[in-house]
Design a protein around this motif. Sequence first.
Motif, PDB file in Angstrom:
ATOM      1  N   PRO A 231       0.812  -1.225   0.000  1.00 28.71           N
ATOM      2  CA  PRO A 231       0.000   0.000   0.000  1.00 28.71           C
ATOM      3  C   PRO A 231       0.844   1.273   0.000  1.00 28.71           C
ATOM      4  O   PRO A 231       0.592   2.173  -0.803  1.00 28.71           O
ATOM      5  CB  PRO A 231      -0.810  -0.104   1.305  1.00 28.71           C
ATOM      6  CG  PRO A 231      -0.767  -1.521   1.682  1.00 28.71           C
ATOM      7  CD  PRO A 231       0.502  -2.086   1.139  1.00 28.71           C
ATOM      8  N   SER A 232       1.889   1.344   0.874  1.00 26.90           N
ATOM      9  CA  SER A 232       2.679   2.579   0.903  1.00 26.90           C
ATOM     10  C   SER A 232       3.437   2.760  -0.393  1.00 26.90           C
ATOM     11  O   SER A 232       3.591   3.879  -0.878  1.00 26.90           O
ATOM     12  CB  SER A 232       3.651   2.621   2.077  1.00 26.90           C
ATOM     13  OG  SER A 232       3.901   1.390   2.587  1.00 26.90           O
ATOM     14  N   PHE A 233       3.929   1.654  -0.947  1.00 26.12           N
ATOM     15  CA  PHE A 233       4.691   1.748  -2.195  1.00 26.12           C
ATOM     16  C   PHE A 233       3.837   2.397  -3.284  1.00 26.12           C
ATOM     17  O   PHE A 233       4.252   3.346  -3.939  1.00 26.12           O
ATOM     18  CB  PHE A 233       5.146   0.350  -2.627  1.00 26.12           C
ATOM     19  CG  PHE A 233       5.992   0.341  -3.858  1.00 26.12           C
ATOM     20  CD1 PHE A 233       7.316   0.742  -3.805  1.00 26.12           C
ATOM     21  CD2 PHE A 233       5.462  -0.047  -5.083  1.00 26.12           C
ATOM     22  CE1 PHE A 233       8.103   0.737  -4.944  1.00 26.12           C
ATOM     23  CE2 PHE A 233       6.248  -0.044  -6.220  1.00 26.12           C
ATOM     24  CZ  PHE A 233       7.569   0.346  -6.152  1.00 26.12           C
ATOM     25  N   ILE A 234       2.618   1.903  -3.447  1.00 22.07           N
ATOM     26  CA  ILE A 234       1.722   2.435  -4.495  1.00 22.07           C
ATOM     27  C   ILE A 234       1.378   3.904  -4.212  1.00 22.07           C
ATOM     28  O   ILE A 234       1.487   4.754  -5.096  1.00 22.07           O
ATOM     29  CB  ILE A 234       0.434   1.592  -4.578  1.00 22.07           C
ATOM     30  CG1 ILE A 234       0.778   0.157  -5.006  1.00 22.07           C
ATOM     31  CG2 ILE A 234      -0.558   2.209  -5.566  1.00 22.07           C
ATOM     32  CD1 ILE A 234      -0.368  -0.821  -4.867  1.00 22.07           C
ATOM     33  N   ILE A 235       1.003   4.196  -2.966  1.00 20.64           N
ATOM     34  CA  ILE A 235       0.572   5.555  -2.644  1.00 20.64           C
ATOM     35  C   ILE A 235       1.709   6.561  -2.818  1.00 20.64           C
ATOM     36  O   ILE A 235       1.548   7.606  -3.447  1.00 20.64           O
ATOM     37  CB  ILE A 235       0.004   5.613  -1.201  1.00 20.64           C
ATOM     38  CG1 ILE A 235      -1.312   4.827  -1.140  1.00 20.64           C
ATOM     39  CG2 ILE A 235      -0.220   7.054  -0.759  1.00 20.64           C
ATOM     40  CD1 ILE A 235      -1.815   4.571   0.261  1.00 20.64           C
ATOM     41  N   ILE A 236       2.893   6.238  -2.273  1.00 17.07           N
ATOM     42  CA  ILE A 236       4.019   7.172  -2.343  1.00 17.07           C
ATOM     43  C   ILE A 236       4.467   7.380  -3.789  1.00 17.07           C
ATOM     44  O   ILE A 236       4.786   8.493  -4.202  1.00 17.07           O
ATOM     45  CB  ILE A 236       5.202   6.662  -1.484  1.00 17.07           C
ATOM     46  CG1 ILE A 236       4.847   6.756  -0.007  1.00 17.07           C
ATOM     47  CG2 ILE A 236       6.463   7.473  -1.756  1.00 17.07           C
ATOM     48  CD1 ILE A 236       4.732   8.152   0.543  1.00 17.07           C
ATOM     49  N   LEU A 237       4.457   6.308  -4.564  1.00 18.07           N
ATOM     50  CA  LEU A 237       4.867   6.425  -5.963  1.00 18.07           C
ATOM     51  C   LEU A 237       3.918   7.355  -6.713  1.00 18.07           C
ATOM     52  O   LEU A 237       4.347   8.219  -7.480  1.00 18.07           O
ATOM     53  CB  LEU A 237       4.897   5.040  -6.605  1.00 18.07           C
ATOM     54  CG  LEU A 237       5.859   4.871  -7.764  1.00 18.07           C
ATOM     55  CD1 LEU A 237       7.254   5.339  -7.401  1.00 18.07           C
ATOM     56  CD2 LEU A 237       5.893   3.424  -8.202  1.00 18.07           C
ATOM     57  N   THR A 238       2.625   7.205  -6.457  1.00 17.42           N
ATOM     58  CA  THR A 238       1.635   8.078  -7.097  1.00 17.42           C
ATOM     59  C   THR A 238       1.893   9.533  -6.706  1.00 17.42           C
ATOM     60  O   THR A 238       1.893  10.426  -7.559  1.00 17.42           O
ATOM     61  CB  THR A 238       0.212   7.685  -6.641  1.00 17.42           C
ATOM     62  OG1 THR A 238       0.097   6.271  -6.726  1.00 17.42           O
ATOM     63  CG2 THR A 238      -0.837   8.332  -7.516  1.00 17.42           C
ATOM     64  N   ILE A 239       2.142   9.766  -5.404  1.00 20.13           N
ATOM     65  CA  ILE A 239       2.396  11.133  -4.940  1.00 20.13           C
ATOM     66  C   ILE A 239       3.679  11.672  -5.565  1.00 20.13           C
ATOM     67  O   ILE A 239       3.715  12.804  -6.047  1.00 20.13           O
ATOM     68  CB  ILE A 239       2.471  11.179  -3.395  1.00 20.13           C
ATOM     69  CG1 ILE A 239       1.076  10.940  -2.812  1.00 20.13           C
ATOM     70  CG2 ILE A 239       3.030  12.508  -2.920  1.00 20.13           C
ATOM     71  CD1 ILE A 239       1.041  10.851  -1.318  1.00 20.13           C
TER      72      ILE A 239
ATOM     73  N   ALA B 157       7.182  14.934   5.626  1.00 17.15           N
ATOM     74  CA  ALA B 157       5.826  15.458   5.789  1.00 17.15           C
ATOM     75  C   ALA B 157       4.838  14.547   5.078  1.00 17.15           C
ATOM     76  O   ALA B 157       3.792  14.177   5.628  1.00 17.15           O
ATOM     77  CB  ALA B 157       5.743  16.873   5.239  1.00 17.15           C
ATOM     78  N   ILE B 158       5.184  14.155   3.856  1.00 15.74           N
ATOM     79  CA  ILE B 158       4.284  13.285   3.085  1.00 15.74           C
ATOM     80  C   ILE B 158       4.162  11.922   3.759  1.00 15.74           C
ATOM     81  O   ILE B 158       3.074  11.365   3.864  1.00 15.74           O
ATOM     82  CB  ILE B 158       4.793  13.160   1.631  1.00 15.74           C
ATOM     83  CG1 ILE B 158       4.634  14.508   0.923  1.00 15.74           C
ATOM     84  CG2 ILE B 158       4.049  12.078   0.876  1.00 15.74           C
ATOM     85  CD1 ILE B 158       5.317  14.603  -0.401  1.00 15.74           C
ATOM     86  N   SER B 159       5.294  11.400   4.251  1.00 18.71           N
ATOM     87  CA  SER B 159       5.265  10.095   4.939  1.00 18.71           C
ATOM     88  C   SER B 159       4.361  10.120   6.158  1.00 18.71           C
ATOM     89  O   SER B 159       3.760   9.115   6.518  1.00 18.71           O
ATOM     90  CB  SER B 159       6.667   9.695   5.406  1.00 18.71           C
ATOM     91  OG  SER B 159       7.500   9.506   4.305  1.00 18.71           O
ATOM     92  N   GLN B 160       4.312  11.291   6.826  1.00 19.97           N
ATOM     93  CA  GLN B 160       3.476  11.389   8.024  1.00 19.97           C
ATOM     94  C   GLN B 160       1.996  11.425   7.680  1.00 19.97           C
ATOM     95  O   GLN B 160       1.158  11.014   8.459  1.00 19.97           O
ATOM     96  CB  GLN B 160       3.833  12.651   8.817  1.00 19.97           C
ATOM     97  CG  GLN B 160       5.182  12.597   9.481  1.00 19.97           C
ATOM     98  CD  GLN B 160       5.222  11.620  10.633  1.00 19.97           C
ATOM     99  OE1 GLN B 160       4.189  11.184  11.107  1.00 19.97           O
ATOM    100  NE2 GLN B 160       6.414  11.249  11.053  1.00 19.97           N
TER     101      GLN B 160
END
Lengths: 177, 192
Positions: A84-92, B51-54
């Motif tokens: 989940p974090s991988f997909i979300i962070i990549l999109t961001i 910030a984004i990670s949080q």
Amino acid sequence: MWELFTNFFRIGLFTIGGGYAMIPLIESTVVDEKRWIEREELLDLIAVAQSCPGIFAINIGIFIGYKLRGVKGALVTTLATALPSFIIILTIALCFNQFRDNPYVEKIFRGIRPAVVALIAAPVFKMGKMAQISWTNVWIPIVATLLIWLLGVSPIYVILLAGISGYIYGQVREGKL
Amino acid sequence: MITLYLLLFWTFFQIGLFGFGGGYAMVSMIQGEVVTHYHWMTMGQFTDILAISQMTPGPIGINTATYVGYTSLTNAGYAWYWGVLGSTIATFAVVLPSFILMLIISRFLMAYKNHPTVEHVFSWLRPAVIGLLAAAALCLMTKENFSTPAICPWQFWCSVGIFLFALVSLIVYKMKPIPLILLCGLVGLVLF
């Protein structure tokens, strides 16, 4: 197997703000709902996952996956927690670098940056209690801080040095050296 | 480019291997390697990642690895799809050591958890981790994040105010990180 995946995907998806925040969710999922492990076992597991390197949530997932389904189970829980974090962070990341220079975004982030520094600083005080800091060992975190902050030593070496020192200290205390 | 991928893998493998003490301690290591050592990005960009990670779900170590993997490639002038590959490599590398270690440790550590040698090692590791956290916070107090009284006194003193307000809200009033970040973003929009 699919159940392992979906449950750890959900844990990865709802972990906001770091490892300790997710303990309640893990507890309700793996102990109360699924009965994969006992509550006492989870407490031990938390202690082990905290004292091992790596990401807390992933470490817990690996243990439970391994216990239930062996190496394959561990692979499934690792993937499920990280996805989940991988997909979300990549999109961001794909979008953020484009509107980073927008003046309003810039203003918002000027307000957020000092708050982030506080978010990093706050656990120093909270975790100081858990690490059992006293007058006899308070110099360890101070020396570690100064080495990294003033002398620019890599934190990796600081951790290695602390581990080796602890080992030698133990050997001396037990009279083996 | 191959060198950058190999360096990313090696850096995040080390961070995964020595990342004791959870997300924030790993942040200190990532900062040391990615910003101070390799200059893959600026301190300001790194703070934005935090910030984004949080604000987004997921373990902070995974979030940071994914973001750094992408940004270090695009900062070096490569196209976005090479950045995606960078993300994949960094995330895989940061998880790999825990995966190998936890499999071994799941078998053995339970039996030796109360062994005096193990306890002595951890009695030194835990205080050192606190030092890591403090250093990470101090290293983030830069002119990029706070400005300076000489350059822009208004932004500097506002930033100091926001920092102190955030610290007190977190420690004394146990405010949750997400509402705090949203609030401070709003304050930034009004003040600056």
